[in-house]
Design an enzyme around this catalytic site. Structure first.
Site, mmCIF file in Angstrom:
data_model
loop_
_atom_site.group_PDB
_atom_site.id
_atom_site.type_symbol
_atom_site.label_atom_id
_atom_site.label_comp_id
_atom_site.label_asym_id
_atom_site.label_seq_id
_atom_site.Cartn_x
_atom_site.Cartn_y
_atom_site.Cartn_z
ATOM 1 C CD GLU A 59 34.600 -45.772 -12.649
ATOM 2 O OE1 GLU A 59 35.155 -45.046 -11.688
ATOM 3 O OE2 GLU A 59 33.945 -45.267 -13.602
ATOM 4 C CE LYS A 132 36.609 -41.423 -11.274
ATOM 5 N NZ LYS A 132 35.319 -41.813 -11.188
ATOM 6 C CB CYS A 172 34.664 -42.616 -14.794
ATOM 7 S SG CYS A 172 32.854 -42.537 -14.942
#
Length: 283
Positions: A59, A132, A172
């Site tokens: 990321e 995301k 994440c």
């Protein structure tokens, strides 16, 4: 009326899948895009030299700025820009599947970005893009994070197919939401580029990665930021490859480097045959 189970895509017995070497790149990215792309290029080349056919970057591999707003300055239009060009050209040059952990793309809100994972095929064409969905928020003492201040949340889970199986994309904080992976159906590999904080990483990182591998009975490849950044932030690192039984096959604790191992669909089939938990689901 009960909600139906998420669709299974498609039955694994109907899909031809072969083993492949895969790699996760770990970085300690800086505020300068050019420096980060050069570092990523060297680590991808190292992974390819180890036989990797699929490589995942972490990321924010292209920039971890001195402030949260720095990523707005380098955001790109979807499909155009130096970071996306780098990924496409690197994939084509090495003839690999390359997943650009996350990059900042233009959002509908001009004051924000999309935090997007983009996957490229060995010919350099883009194979998938995932924005995301879950945005990190954390407050403990003087340590505070609020991704929703500068990031626009995505809405759609994304997976794509390769010759060695179906790959689910996530980034994440998504790791904490198992329903995301259930929505993708049966997977061969979950990729998880991340910049986990040291505080939360020490407590939860390994546990969550192994849990996602065990419950989905698939491999998990986590590519992390891992060290002290120029803005003072410390990321946890510990990039790893986990097999469908929850066994860690390789890991890199801190600093730049790579994690390499074999993605073997036969191993997933073996685990699912001996413990058919996915078939036993009732909700």
């Amino acid at each position: 009326m009960t909600n139906p189970l998420p669709p299974v895509h498609p039955p694994l017995s109907e899909v031809r899948r072969r083993p492949a070497r895969v790699a996760a790149v770990q970085m300690v990215s800086a505020p300068r895009v050019a420096d980060n792309l050069a570092a990523a290029a060297a680590l991808v080349a190292e992974a390819v030299a180890e036989g990797a056919e699929l490589v995942v970057l972490p990321e924010y591999f292209a920039i971890i700025g001195l402030s949260d707003g720095d990523k707005l300055r380098v955001r790109e239009e979807d499909g155009s820009g130096p970071i996306q060009d780098f990924l496409a050209e690197t994939a084509a040059r090495h003839g690999i599947w390359l997943i650009g952990g996350s990059i900042p793309l233009l959002a509908s809100d001009p004051g924000k970005v999309l935090n997007s994972s983009v996957a490229y095929a060995p010919d350099g064409r883009r194979a998938a893009r995932y924005d995301k969905i879950h945005l990190f928020g954390f407050e403990k003492g003087s340590e505070r994070y609020n991704e929703s201040a500068t990031i626009e949340a995505g809405k759609t889970p994304v997976a794509f197919d390769t010759p060695f199986g179906r790959i689910g994309l996530s980034i994440c904080y998504d790791l904490r939401f198992p329903e995301l992976y259930r929505a993708l159906g049966v997977l061969d590999l979950i990729v998880l580029p991340a910049a986990f904080t040291e505080t939360t990483g020490v407590a939860h990182w390994e546990i969550l990665l192994r849990a996602r591998a065990i419950e989905n009975q698939c491999f998990v490849l986590a590519s992390a930021q891992g060290g002290r950044h120029e803005n003072g932030r410390e990321t946890h690192g510990d990039s790893m490859l986990v097999d469908p039984w929850g066994t860690i096959l390789d890991r890199k604790l801190k600093g730049p480097g790579i994690v390499v191992g074999c993605l073997d669909p036969a191993r997933s089939d073996e685990v699912r045959a001996s413990l058919p938990a996915l078939q036993h689901r009732v909700m």
